[in-house]
Design a protein around this motif. Structure first.
Motif, short mmCIF file in Angstrom:
data_model
loop_
_atom_site.label_atom_id
_atom_site.label_comp_id
_atom_site.label_asym_id
_atom_site.label_seq_id
_atom_site.Cartn_x
_atom_site.Cartn_y
_atom_site.Cartn_z
N ALA A 14 -7.56 3.63 7.26
CA ALA A 14 -8.75 2.82 6.96
C ALA A 14 -8.87 2.58 5.46
O ALA A 14 -9.20 1.47 5.01
CB ALA A 14 -10.00 3.50 7.49
N GLY A 15 -8.59 3.59 4.67
CA GLY A 15 -8.62 3.44 3.22
C GLY A 15 -7.58 2.45 2.73
O GLY A 15 -7.83 1.71 1.77
N MET A 16 -6.42 2.42 3.39
CA MET A 16 -5.39 1.45 3.00
C MET A 16 -5.90 0.03 3.23
O MET A 16 -5.67 -0.86 2.40
CB MET A 16 -4.10 1.68 3.79
CG MET A 16 -3.29 2.84 3.29
SD MET A 16 -1.67 2.91 4.04
CE MET A 16 -2.01 3.92 5.47
N GLY A 17 -6.58 -0.19 4.36
CA GLY A 17 -7.13 -1.52 4.62
C GLY A 17 -8.18 -1.91 3.60
O GLY A 17 -8.21 -3.05 3.12
N ILE A 18 -9.03 -0.97 3.24
CA ILE A 18 -10.07 -1.24 2.24
C ILE A 18 -9.44 -1.51 0.88
O ILE A 18 -9.87 -2.39 0.14
CB ILE A 18 -11.06 -0.07 2.18
CG1 ILE A 18 -11.85 0.01 3.49
CG2 ILE A 18 -12.00 -0.19 0.98
CD1 ILE A 18 -12.65 1.28 3.65
N ALA A 19 -8.40 -0.75 0.53
CA ALA A 19 -7.73 -0.94 -0.76
C ALA A 19 -7.06 -2.30 -0.83
O ALA A 19 -7.09 -2.95 -1.88
CB ALA A 19 -6.72 0.17 -0.99
N LEU A 20 -6.46 -2.75 0.26
CA LEU A 20 -5.83 -4.08 0.26
C LEU A 20 -6.87 -5.19 0.16
O LEU A 20 -6.64 -6.20 -0.51
CB LEU A 20 -4.98 -4.27 1.51
CG LEU A 20 -3.61 -3.62 1.49
CD1 LEU A 20 -2.91 -3.85 2.82
CD2 LEU A 20 -2.77 -4.15 0.36
N ALA A 21 -8.01 -5.01 0.82
CA ALA A 21 -9.06 -6.02 0.78
C ALA A 21 -9.67 -6.12 -0.62
O ALA A 21 -10.10 -7.20 -1.03
CB ALA A 21 -10.14 -5.70 1.80
N GLY A 22 -9.69 -5.02 -1.34
CA GLY A 22 -10.27 -5.02 -2.68
C GLY A 22 -9.26 -5.20 -3.79
O GLY A 22 -9.59 -5.03 -4.96
N ASP A 23 -8.03 -5.56 -3.45
CA ASP A 23 -6.95 -5.76 -4.44
C ASP A 23 -6.74 -4.53 -5.33
O ASP A 23 -6.58 -4.64 -6.53
CB ASP A 23 -7.23 -6.99 -5.31
CG ASP A 23 -7.09 -8.28 -4.51
OD1 ASP A 23 -6.31 -8.29 -3.54
OD2 ASP A 23 -7.77 -9.25 -4.86
N ARG A 24 -6.75 -3.37 -4.71
CA ARG A 24 -6.47 -2.12 -5.45
C ARG A 24 -5.14 -1.59 -4.96
O ARG A 24 -5.07 -0.64 -4.18
CB ARG A 24 -7.60 -1.12 -5.20
CG ARG A 24 -8.91 -1.60 -5.77
CD ARG A 24 -9.97 -0.55 -5.62
NE ARG A 24 -11.17 -0.96 -6.30
CZ ARG A 24 -12.24 -1.45 -5.68
NH1 ARG A 24 -12.23 -1.57 -4.38
NH2 ARG A 24 -13.29 -1.80 -6.37
N ILE A 25 -4.09 -2.21 -5.44
CA ILE A 25 -2.74 -1.90 -4.96
C ILE A 25 -2.32 -0.47 -5.29
O ILE A 25 -1.72 0.19 -4.43
CB ILE A 25 -1.73 -2.94 -5.52
CG1 ILE A 25 -2.13 -4.35 -5.06
CG2 ILE A 25 -0.31 -2.62 -5.10
CD1 ILE A 25 -2.18 -4.53 -3.56
N PRO A 26 -2.59 0.08 -6.48
CA PRO A 26 -2.17 1.48 -6.73
C PRO A 26 -2.81 2.48 -5.76
O PRO A 26 -2.15 3.42 -5.32
CB PRO A 26 -2.63 1.74 -8.17
CG PRO A 26 -2.74 0.40 -8.79
CD PRO A 26 -3.14 -0.53 -7.69
N ILE A 27 -4.06 2.26 -5.42
CA ILE A 27 -4.74 3.15 -4.47
C ILE A 27 -4.10 3.02 -3.09
O ILE A 27 -3.93 4.02 -2.38
CB ILE A 27 -6.25 2.85 -4.42
CG1 ILE A 27 -6.89 3.20 -5.78
CG2 ILE A 27 -6.93 3.63 -3.31
CD1 ILE A 27 -8.32 2.81 -5.90
N PHE A 28 -3.72 1.79 -2.72
CA PHE A 28 -3.04 1.58 -1.44
C PHE A 28 -1.77 2.41 -1.36
O PHE A 28 -1.51 3.08 -0.36
CB PHE A 28 -2.71 0.09 -1.26
CG PHE A 28 -1.80 -0.18 -0.09
CD1 PHE A 28 -2.31 -0.19 1.19
CD2 PHE A 28 -0.45 -0.40 -0.29
CE1 PHE A 28 -1.48 -0.43 2.28
CE2 PHE A 28 0.39 -0.63 0.79
CZ PHE A 28 -0.12 -0.65 2.07
N TYR A 29 -0.97 2.39 -2.43
CA TYR A 29 0.28 3.15 -2.41
C TYR A 29 0.04 4.66 -2.41
O TYR A 29 0.81 5.41 -1.82
CB TYR A 29 1.17 2.74 -3.58
CG TYR A 29 1.83 1.40 -3.34
CD1 TYR A 29 2.70 1.22 -2.27
CD2 TYR A 29 1.57 0.31 -4.16
CE1 TYR A 29 3.30 0.01 -2.02
CE2 TYR A 29 2.16 -0.90 -3.92
CZ TYR A 29 3.03 -1.06 -2.86
OH TYR A 29 3.61 -2.27 -2.60
N MET A 30 -1.02 5.12 -3.06
CA MET A 30 -1.35 6.55 -3.00
C MET A 30 -1.72 6.96 -1.58
O MET A 30 -1.28 8.01 -1.10
CB MET A 30 -2.51 6.86 -3.94
CG MET A 30 -2.12 6.90 -5.40
SD MET A 30 -3.51 7.43 -6.37
CE MET A 30 -3.78 5.98 -7.36
#
Length: 54
Positions: A14-30
């Protein structure tokens, strides 16, 4: 996979989806790295259990 690991994995996904929606790519990879580590940990535990049963 244990129930608590599944719950944590769902939160990571779920956090990965939120990170992609908010353009936070480094958080997505973490979060992706955390999910991969959890899957590998579960595989290691299952392998350990199978070896101990033999």
């Amino acid at each position: 996979m244990d129930k608590y690991l599944i719950v944590i994995l769902v939160f990571l996904i779920a956090g990965m989806g939120i990170a992609l929606a908010g353009d936070r790519i480094p958080i997505f990879y973490m979060l992706l790295g955390g999910a991969i580590i959890m899957i590998l940990y579960d595989a290691k535990q299952k392998r350990k259990d199978r070896k101990s049963k033999k």
